[in-house]
Design a protein around this motif. Structure first.
Motif, PDB file in Angstrom:
ATOM      1  N   VAL A  40       0.829  -1.214   0.000  1.00 18.54           N
ATOM      2  CA  VAL A  40       0.000   0.000   0.000  1.00 18.54           C
ATOM      3  C   VAL A  40       0.863   1.264   0.000  1.00 18.54           C
ATOM      4  CG1 VAL A  40      -0.277   0.315   2.510  1.00 18.54           C
ATOM      5  CG2 VAL A  40      -2.162   0.921   0.954  1.00 18.54           C
TER       6      VAL A  40
ATOM      7  N   PRO B  77      -3.120   5.269   3.556  1.00 18.44           N
ATOM      8  CA  PRO B  77      -3.622   6.282   2.623  1.00 18.44           C
ATOM      9  C   PRO B  77      -4.558   7.252   3.329  1.00 18.44           C
ATOM     10  CG  PRO B  77      -3.924   4.053   1.770  1.00 18.44           C
ATOM     11  CD  PRO B  77      -3.585   3.918   3.217  1.00 18.44           C
TER      12      PRO B  77
ATOM     13  N   SER C 256      -4.059  -5.244   2.238  1.00 19.37           N
ATOM     14  CA  SER C 256      -5.002  -4.207   2.684  1.00 19.37           C
ATOM     15  C   SER C 256      -4.501  -3.620   4.006  1.00 19.37           C
ATOM     16  CB  SER C 256      -6.389  -4.835   2.893  1.00 19.37           C
ATOM     17  OG  SER C 256      -7.217  -3.926   3.578  1.00 19.37           O
ATOM     18  N   CYS C 257      -4.470  -2.283   4.092  1.00 14.72           N
ATOM     19  CA  CYS C 257      -3.927  -1.681   5.318  1.00 14.72           C
ATOM     20  C   CYS C 257      -4.939  -1.737   6.449  1.00 14.72           C
ATOM     21  CB  CYS C 257      -3.479  -0.252   5.063  1.00 14.72           C
ATOM     22  SG  CYS C 257      -4.816   0.954   5.042  1.00 14.72           S
ATOM     23  N   GLY C 258      -6.213  -1.999   6.117  1.00 11.98           N
ATOM     24  CA  GLY C 258      -7.220  -2.166   7.160  1.00 11.98           C
ATOM     25  C   GLY C 258      -7.884  -0.879   7.606  1.00 11.98           C
ATOM     26  N   LYS C 259      -7.530   0.233   6.974  1.00 14.60           N
ATOM     27  CA  LYS C 259      -8.072   1.513   7.442  1.00 14.60           C
ATOM     28  C   LYS C 259      -9.572   1.641   7.181  1.00 14.60           C
ATOM     29  CE  LYS C 259      -7.380   6.498   7.041  1.00 14.60           C
ATOM     30  NZ  LYS C 259      -6.432   7.552   6.694  1.00 14.60           N
ATOM     31  N   CYS C 260     -10.023   1.147   6.009  1.00 16.01           N
ATOM     32  CA  CYS C 260     -11.462   1.273   5.741  1.00 16.01           C
ATOM     33  C   CYS C 260     -12.115  -0.115   5.617  1.00 16.01           C
ATOM     34  CB  CYS C 260     -11.715   2.127   4.496  1.00 16.01           C
ATOM     35  SG  CYS C 260     -11.124   1.415   2.965  1.00 16.01           S
TER      36      CYS C 260
ATOM     37  N   CYS D  27     -12.651  -2.455   2.124  1.00 13.22           N
ATOM     38  CA  CYS D  27     -11.479  -3.176   1.653  1.00 13.22           C
ATOM     39  C   CYS D  27     -11.030  -4.212   2.688  1.00 13.22           C
ATOM     40  CB  CYS D  27     -10.365  -2.168   1.345  1.00 13.22           C
ATOM     41  SG  CYS D  27      -8.745  -2.871   1.058  1.00 13.22           S
ATOM     42  N   ARG D  28     -10.985  -3.799   3.946  1.00 18.00           N
ATOM     43  CA  ARG D  28     -10.496  -4.719   4.990  1.00 18.00           C
ATOM     44  C   ARG D  28     -11.356  -5.971   5.069  1.00 18.00           C
ATOM     45  NH1 ARG D  28     -10.935  -1.644   9.965  1.00 18.00           N
ATOM     46  NH2 ARG D  28     -12.956  -2.616  10.320  1.00 18.00           N
TER      47      ARG D  28
ATOM     48  N   SER E 198     -14.359   1.806  -1.364  1.00 21.61           N
ATOM     49  CA  SER E 198     -13.037   1.783  -0.696  1.00 21.61           C
ATOM     50  C   SER E 198     -12.381   3.154  -0.760  1.00 21.61           C
ATOM     51  CB  SER E 198     -12.134   0.740  -1.349  1.00 21.61           C
ATOM     52  OG  SER E 198     -12.581  -0.556  -1.054  1.00 21.61           O
TER      53      SER E 198
ATOM     54  N   CYS F 129      -8.974   3.949  -1.001  1.00 20.81           N
ATOM     55  CA  CYS F 129      -7.843   4.208  -1.906  1.00 20.81           C
ATOM     56  C   CYS F 129      -7.852   3.223  -3.075  1.00 20.81           C
ATOM     57  CB  CYS F 129      -6.513   4.146  -1.156  1.00 20.81           C
ATOM     58  SG  CYS F 129      -5.818   2.505  -0.989  1.00 20.81           S
TER      59      CYS F 129
ATOM     60  N   LEU G  98      -6.053   0.761  -3.830  1.00 19.15           N
ATOM     61  CA  LEU G  98      -5.883  -0.671  -3.584  1.00 19.15           C
ATOM     62  C   LEU G  98      -7.238  -1.376  -3.499  1.00 19.15           C
ATOM     63  CD1 LEU G  98      -3.265  -2.346  -1.259  1.00 19.15           C
ATOM     64  CD2 LEU G  98      -5.566  -3.251  -1.436  1.00 19.15           C
ATOM     65  N   GLY G  99      -8.121  -0.821  -2.652  1.00 18.18           N
ATOM     66  CA  GLY G  99      -9.441  -1.420  -2.499  1.00 18.18           C
ATOM     67  C   GLY G  99     -10.316  -1.207  -3.726  1.00 18.18           C
TER      68      GLY G  99
HETATM   69 FE1  SF4 Z   1      -6.383   0.635   3.357  1.00 20.23          FE
HETATM   70 FE2  SF4 Z   1      -8.893   1.262   2.620  1.00 20.23          FE
HETATM   71 FE3  SF4 Z   1      -6.839   1.551   0.886  1.00 20.23          FE
HETATM   72 FE4  SF4 Z   1      -7.723  -0.856   1.583  1.00 20.23          FE
HETATM   73  S1  SF4 Z   1      -8.851   0.719   0.420  1.00 20.23           S
HETATM   74  S2  SF4 Z   1      -5.602  -0.253   1.469  1.00 20.23           S
HETATM   75  S3  SF4 Z   1      -8.209  -0.582   3.770  1.00 20.23           S
HETATM   76  S4  SF4 Z   1      -7.196   2.660   2.819  1.00 20.23           S
END
Ligand code: SF4
Length: 515
Positions: free
Chosen positions: A269, A287, A439-443, A446-447, A484, A486, A488-489
């Motif tokens: 990420v 992010p 996944s960074c787990g912030k949201c 996505c998590r 999501s 960012c 990534l999600g």
């Molecule tokens: Fe982290 Fe959300 Fe981006 Fe996934 S979408 S990597 S949980 S900030």
């Protein structure tokens, strides 16, 4: 004198290139040729699947898969000024793998010693920076890059000139230039090869950008898994400093610029620009929502220009040859060339640089030589954010917009070839496992969504799923994409959606209630 060039980039190094180089040096010495023959270390020679690679400029031969016991035959043949007829196998330089390439980014790759600044200068290096500082205003540089039509090579394809212009227009004060070298897509090694093969090119590209936007400080954010790239960058920065090409008063002008390296700890990420900046600032690489964009408020809230390795590597050539030259290569909306890492089940694997717009078929069948068994089934582009293109669409030109229409994307340049033995549901599950782990787990979308999609794909692969599960999978894909935080999600469902679009029957065959 004659030069024997040994590729010592990571691909060849992993198959024993350093030992081959040492043995060649010893053998040349033993043969009394060390006054006329120089053995040197160079970067990637592109045909990575056939390493270690050794090239001799006279009589012009490139040996593949060189082993220690072939060294004598190579040196014996060199004494007679010819290629070895037995004991070592030359590669055919007329093969489409080479002839269809159009090197701009890789023009010095495999030719110069990346650890010697003199060699970069000898091929015209840093002259573009000199020219820009002495003969052009910052606005003229931005204009040149804008007119070239260069688009960001990190994946998004955002117009580079527009990005530079936005940062340049911000009020004077602290500004930063960042080179994103956090290449993390499975199967991608383009940026690593450029950094290992021609690090001064990146430094020059960044310095030109800094002059254009009014920055005096740059960072290269490179992943820890690239130790050779880091070492060569450190050497290059030291050499540039020693020659006064970095620091205060570059080329006796008031412009000054310095570059620091930041090593990423392996989080995918952190390739996302806001997470990358958090990481440089010393925080956790999470992010954040945009706007504000980095061009307005980036590193430590200062205007920041972020481009990837390949984007910066194009800049010296654009300055040298001019915007019109660059814009004449490629297609109407995708100018220039693109570097791809051609991998997977294809015969010829390695690094290729081709003009934008080349049909995918030329890459896979002519350059790659097709697959050794069965037939080509699909090509995956864009890594975990991209998708699979089926063989019947291989006449599609490779450019930003046509790939998006096919449900995939250019991405940073990974290109993985799959044959008829490949299960596309397996492929989708592989990428989802990757995204779930990264996944960074912030949201929450996505998590939790990547975990759910991975579980559903596993259920399908085990033959335990029904049509209702498949519909549920599609709904979750849509939800994760739309909500999501960012990239990534937002793009994690793409490998599932593209395989569902083109290979739906493979999913249906695995269902308990297969229709
Ligand atoms: Fe982290 Fe959300 Fe981006 Fe996934 S979408 S990597 S949980 S900030």
């Amino acid at each position: 004198s004659v030069r024997i060039r040994c590729c010592t980039a990571a691909g060849c190094a992993s198959s024993g290139a350093e030992e081959i180089k040492d043995r060649l040096e010893q053998s040349i010495k033993d043969a009394g040729l060390d006054n006329t023959v120089e053995v040197c270390s160079v970067g990637c020679m592109k045909f990575c699947g056939r390493g270690p690679l050794v090239e001799i400029d006279i009589p012009g031969v490139l040996y593949q898969q060189v082993s220690g016991d072939q060294v004598e035959a190579i040196v014996d043949a060199l004494k007679q000024n010819k290629a070895a007829e037995s004991g070592a196998t030359p590669l055919d330089r007329e093969h489409p793998f080479f002839t269809l390439q159009q090197p701009i980014v890789l023009e010095n790759s495999g030719k110069i010693d990346p650890e010697r600044i003199e060699e970069y200068i000898a091929v015209g290096g840093y002259q573009n920076l000199y020219h820009v500082i002495h003969d052009m205003t910052p606005d003229e540089v931005v204009d040149e890059v804008t007119r070239s039509g260069l688009r960001g090579r990190g994946g998004g394809g955002y117009p580079t000139g527009l990005k530079w212009a936005t940062v340049a227009k911000m009020p004077e004060g602290q500004k930063y230039v960042i080179c994103n070298a956090d290449e993390g897509d499975p199967g991608a090694f383009m940026d690593r090869s450029v950094l290992e093969s021609d690090p001064h090119r990146i430094i020059e590209g960044m310095a030109i950008a800094a002059y254009a936007i009014g920055a005096n400080h740059g960072y290269i954010y490179v992943r820890a898994e690239y130790p050779l790239a880091i070492k060569r960058l450190e050497t290059a920065i030291k050499q540039a400093k020693r020659l006064g090409l970095m620091g205060s008063q570059i080329f006796d002008s008031p412009f000054d610029f310095k570059i620091d390296i930041r090593v990423g700890a392996g989080a995918f990420v952190c390739g996302e620009e806001t997470a990358l900046m958090q990481s440089i600032e010393g925080g956790r690489g999470n992010p954040r929502p945009r706007p504000p964009y980095p061009a307005q408020s980036g590193l430590w809230h200062s205007p920041t220009l972020i481009n990837n390795v390949e984007t910066f590597a194009n800049i010296p050539a654009i300055v040298r040859e001019g915007a019109d030259w660059f814009a004449s290569i490629g297609t109407e909306k995708s100018k220039g060339t693109k570097v791809f890492a051609l991998t997977g089940k294809v015969r010829n694997t390695g690094l290729i640089e081709v003009p934008m717009g080349i049909p995918l078929r030329e890459i896979v069948e002519k350059m790659g030589g097709g697959v050794p068994r069965g037939e080509v089934k699909a090509v995956q582009t864009g890594g975990p954010s991209g998708g699979c293109i089926p063989a019947h669409l291989f006449d599609t030109p490779v450019e930003y917009d046509s790939l998006i229409q096919l449900g995939t994307m250019m991405g940073s340049g990974g290109m993985i070839v799959m044959d008829t033995e490949t299960s596309m549901v397996d492929v989708a599950q592989f990428y989802m496992e990757f995204c779930r782990g990264e996944s960074c787990g912030k949201c929450i979308p996505c998590r939790a969504g990547t975990v759910q999609m991975y579980q559903m794909l596993t259920k399908i692969l085990r033959g335990e799923a029904t049509l209702i599960d498949l519909e549920q999978l599609e709904r979750v894909c849509g939800m994760v994409k739309a909500t999501s935080l960012c990239g990534l999600g937002q793009t994690a469902p793409n490998p599932v959606l593209s395989t569902l679009r083109y290979f739906r029957e493979e999913y249906l065959e695995l269902l308990k209630d297969s229709p």
